[in-house]
Design a protein around this motif. Structure first.
Motif, PDB file in Angstrom:
ATOM      1  N   VAL A  21      -5.618 -11.426  16.410  1.00  0.00           N
ATOM      2  CA  VAL A  21      -6.560 -10.474  16.562  1.00  0.00           C
ATOM      3  C   VAL A  21      -7.312 -10.717  17.683  1.00  0.00           C
ATOM      4  CG1 VAL A  21      -9.094 -10.107  15.621  1.00  0.00           C
ATOM      5  CG2 VAL A  21      -7.139 -10.901  13.916  1.00  0.00           C
ATOM      6  N   ARG A  22      -7.556  -9.548  18.605  1.00  0.00           N
ATOM      7  CA  ARG A  22      -8.195  -9.245  19.799  1.00  0.00           C
ATOM      8  C   ARG A  22      -9.226  -9.688  19.716  1.00  0.00           C
ATOM      9  NH1 ARG A  22      -3.737  -6.931  22.785  1.00  0.00           N
ATOM     10  NH2 ARG A  22      -2.085  -7.006  21.237  1.00  0.00           N
ATOM     11  N   VAL A  23      -9.911 -10.325  20.746  1.00  0.00           N
ATOM     12  CA  VAL A  23     -11.106 -11.001  21.112  1.00  0.00           C
ATOM     13  C   VAL A  23     -12.293 -10.000  20.901  1.00  0.00           C
ATOM     14  CG1 VAL A  23     -12.580 -12.291  22.729  1.00  0.00           C
ATOM     15  CG2 VAL A  23     -10.250 -12.807  22.647  1.00  0.00           C
ATOM     16  N   LEU A  24     -11.958  -8.450  21.258  1.00  0.00           N
ATOM     17  CA  LEU A  24     -12.930  -7.665  21.206  1.00  0.00           C
ATOM     18  C   LEU A  24     -13.382  -7.598  19.530  1.00  0.00           C
ATOM     19  CD1 LEU A  24     -14.692  -5.672  22.244  1.00  0.00           C
ATOM     20  CD2 LEU A  24     -13.134  -3.787  21.908  1.00  0.00           C
ATOM     21  N   TRP A  25     -12.493  -7.524  18.620  1.00  0.00           N
ATOM     22  CA  TRP A  25     -12.811  -7.635  17.285  1.00  0.00           C
ATOM     23  C   TRP A  25     -13.586  -8.833  16.734  1.00  0.00           C
ATOM     24  CZ3 TRP A  25     -12.191  -3.166  18.058  1.00  0.00           C
ATOM     25  CH2 TRP A  25     -11.269  -2.292  18.583  1.00  0.00           C
ATOM     26  N   VAL A  26     -13.145  -9.981  17.376  1.00  0.00           N
ATOM     27  CA  VAL A  26     -13.920 -11.145  16.674  1.00  0.00           C
ATOM     28  C   VAL A  26     -15.371 -10.992  17.279  1.00  0.00           C
ATOM     29  CG1 VAL A  26     -13.950 -13.637  17.225  1.00  0.00           C
ATOM     30  CG2 VAL A  26     -11.854 -12.445  16.802  1.00  0.00           C
ATOM     31  N   LEU A  27     -15.509 -10.758  18.446  1.00  0.00           N
ATOM     32  CA  LEU A  27     -16.925 -10.478  18.982  1.00  0.00           C
ATOM     33  C   LEU A  27     -17.601  -9.476  18.184  1.00  0.00           C
ATOM     34  CD1 LEU A  27     -16.314 -10.451  22.793  1.00  0.00           C
ATOM     35  CD2 LEU A  27     -17.114 -12.391  21.522  1.00  0.00           C
ATOM     36  N   ARG A  28     -17.145  -8.359  18.308  1.00  0.00           N
ATOM     37  CA  ARG A  28     -17.967  -7.059  17.505  1.00  0.00           C
ATOM     38  C   ARG A  28     -18.142  -7.104  15.907  1.00  0.00           C
ATOM     39  NH1 ARG A  28     -19.219  -2.758  20.126  1.00  0.00           N
ATOM     40  NH2 ARG A  28     -18.915  -1.619  18.183  1.00  0.00           N
ATOM     41  N   ASP A  29     -16.927  -7.321  15.340  1.00  0.00           N
ATOM     42  CA  ASP A  29     -17.027  -7.421  13.911  1.00  0.00           C
ATOM     43  C   ASP A  29     -17.223  -8.856  13.257  1.00  0.00           C
ATOM     44  OD1 ASP A  29     -16.171  -4.695  14.264  1.00  0.00           O
ATOM     45  OD2 ASP A  29     -13.896  -5.254  13.781  1.00  0.00           O
ATOM     46  N   ILE A  30     -17.133  -9.820  13.746  1.00  0.00           N
ATOM     47  CA  ILE A  30     -17.039 -10.895  12.933  1.00  0.00           C
ATOM     48  C   ILE A  30     -18.517 -11.847  13.613  1.00  0.00           C
ATOM     49  CG2 ILE A  30     -16.480 -13.545  12.476  1.00  0.00           C
ATOM     50  CD1 ILE A  30     -13.535 -12.422  12.803  1.00  0.00           C
ATOM     51  N   LEU A  31     -18.796 -11.560  15.024  1.00  0.00           N
ATOM     52  CA  LEU A  31     -19.700 -12.462  15.289  1.00  0.00           C
ATOM     53  C   LEU A  31     -21.048 -11.401  15.799  1.00  0.00           C
ATOM     54  CD1 LEU A  31     -17.806 -14.689  18.085  1.00  0.00           C
ATOM     55  CD2 LEU A  31     -18.985 -15.565  15.967  1.00  0.00           C
ATOM     56  N   LYS A  32     -20.643 -10.401  15.629  1.00  0.00           N
ATOM     57  CA  LYS A  32     -21.740  -9.177  15.635  1.00  0.00           C
ATOM     58  C   LYS A  32     -22.420  -9.200  17.154  1.00  0.00           C
ATOM     59  CE  LYS A  32     -20.944  -8.322  11.388  1.00  0.00           C
ATOM     60  NZ  LYS A  32     -19.905  -7.422  10.933  1.00  0.00           N
ATOM     61  N   VAL A  33     -21.575  -9.395  18.061  1.00  0.00           N
ATOM     62  CA  VAL A  33     -21.755  -9.177  19.499  1.00  0.00           C
ATOM     63  C   VAL A  33     -21.391  -7.818  19.726  1.00  0.00           C
ATOM     64  CG1 VAL A  33     -21.726 -10.268  21.748  1.00  0.00           C
ATOM     65  CG2 VAL A  33     -22.208 -11.816  19.763  1.00  0.00           C
ATOM     66  N   THR A  34     -22.361  -6.909  19.941  1.00  0.00           N
ATOM     67  CA  THR A  34     -21.707  -5.672  20.251  1.00  0.00           C
ATOM     68  C   THR A  34     -21.851  -4.955  21.493  1.00  0.00           C
ATOM     69  OG1 THR A  34     -23.749  -4.667  19.239  1.00  0.00           O
ATOM     70  CG2 THR A  34     -22.044  -4.872  17.829  1.00  0.00           C
ATOM     71  N   GLY A  35     -22.383  -5.739  22.672  1.00  0.00           N
ATOM     72  CA  GLY A  35     -22.697  -5.433  24.071  1.00  0.00           C
ATOM     73  C   GLY A  35     -21.268  -4.819  24.344  1.00  0.00           C
ATOM     74  N   PRO A  36     -20.210  -5.579  24.119  1.00  0.00           N
ATOM     75  CA  PRO A  36     -18.988  -5.134  24.753  1.00  0.00           C
ATOM     76  C   PRO A  36     -18.478  -4.043  23.553  1.00  0.00           C
ATOM     77  CG  PRO A  36     -18.825  -7.624  24.298  1.00  0.00           C
ATOM     78  CD  PRO A  36     -20.091  -7.100  23.766  1.00  0.00           C
ATOM     79  N   LYS A  37     -18.310  -2.753  24.456  1.00  0.00           N
ATOM     80  CA  LYS A  37     -17.852  -1.511  23.556  1.00  0.00           C
ATOM     81  C   LYS A  37     -16.381  -1.299  23.389  1.00  0.00           C
ATOM     82  CE  LYS A  37     -22.494  -0.335  23.363  1.00  0.00           C
ATOM     83  NZ  LYS A  37     -22.760  -1.542  22.619  1.00  0.00           N
ATOM     84  N   TYR A  38     -15.868  -0.684  22.229  1.00  0.00           N
ATOM     85  CA  TYR A  38     -14.691  -0.318  22.026  1.00  0.00           C
ATOM     86  C   TYR A  38     -14.388   1.073  22.594  1.00  0.00           C
ATOM     87  CZ  TYR A  38     -10.794   1.575  19.316  1.00  0.00           C
ATOM     88  OH  TYR A  38      -9.492   1.875  18.652  1.00  0.00           O
ATOM     89  N   GLY A  39     -13.843   1.449  23.455  1.00  0.00           N
ATOM     90  CA  GLY A  39     -13.405   2.628  23.880  1.00  0.00           C
ATOM     91  C   GLY A  39     -11.920   2.956  23.533  1.00  0.00           C
TER      92      GLY A  39
END
Ligand code: FES
Ligand code: FES
Length: 163
Positions: A21-39
């Motif tokens: 699993v890519r780190v972006l999904w871990v940050l945003r979806d699991i850890l709810k850290v949403t500063g890094p945006k999905y483009g």
């Protein structure tokens, strides 16, 4: 499910998620850290730009299983607070002073890229050049590039040795 441990904004975190699993999904979806945006999700737009061990990286292109327990990820949420600041990081302040953001979507990534660039040129004992600014690949659909360039230079000048 394997356990993945790394350091996020100064604190050790552990999540149960597959290695690929890519780190972006871990940050945003699991850890709810949403500063890094999905483009784009494919390492092109740079909206997700954050830092790993102080250098810019794009978490949409890194598998969480490739992180070590000691790897330190910093997102825009940790940029100022990690330095023990109560106020904004100088690069964030420059962004406000120059009134950079329009929709804002690309801006966390832009700021994280700018800080990494400022640190790199400081290590190289030089100032930011036009060529450095030209080399920034973060996409802004609102076209705020002129103000981004001004803010990067201003923010870099204001950064202290521990920023
Ligand atoms: S979402 Fe990561 S580079 Fe586009
Ligand atoms: S401010 Fe809207 S995409 Fe950059």
């Amino acid at each position: 499910m394997p356990k993945q441990t790394f350091i996020l904004n100064g604190k050790s975190v552990t999540v149960n998620v597959a290695d690929d699993v890519r780190v972006l999904w871990v940050l945003r979806d699991i850890l709810k850290v949403t500063g890094p945006k999905y483009g784009c999700g494919i390492n092109v737009c740079k909206a997700c730009t954050s830092h790993v061990n102080g250098k810019a990286f794009n978490p949409c292109s890194v598998k969480v299983g490739d992180l070590k327990r000691t790897d330190e990820i910093t997102t825009i949420e940790g940029l100022a607070t990690l330095d023990g600041r109560k106020d904004l990081h100088p690069m964030q302040q420059a962004w406000i002073d120059r009134d950079v953001a329009q929709c804002g979507y690309c801006q966390p990534g832009q700021i994280m890229e700018a800080v990494a660039l400022a640190r790199r040129v400081r290590r190289e004992r030089r100032s930011i050049t036009e060529a450095d600014l030209d080399a920034i690949r973060n996409v802004c659909r609102c076209g705020t590039y002129t103000r981004i360039r001004e803010a990067v230079v201003q923010g870099a000048r204001a950064m202290g040795p521990n920023d």
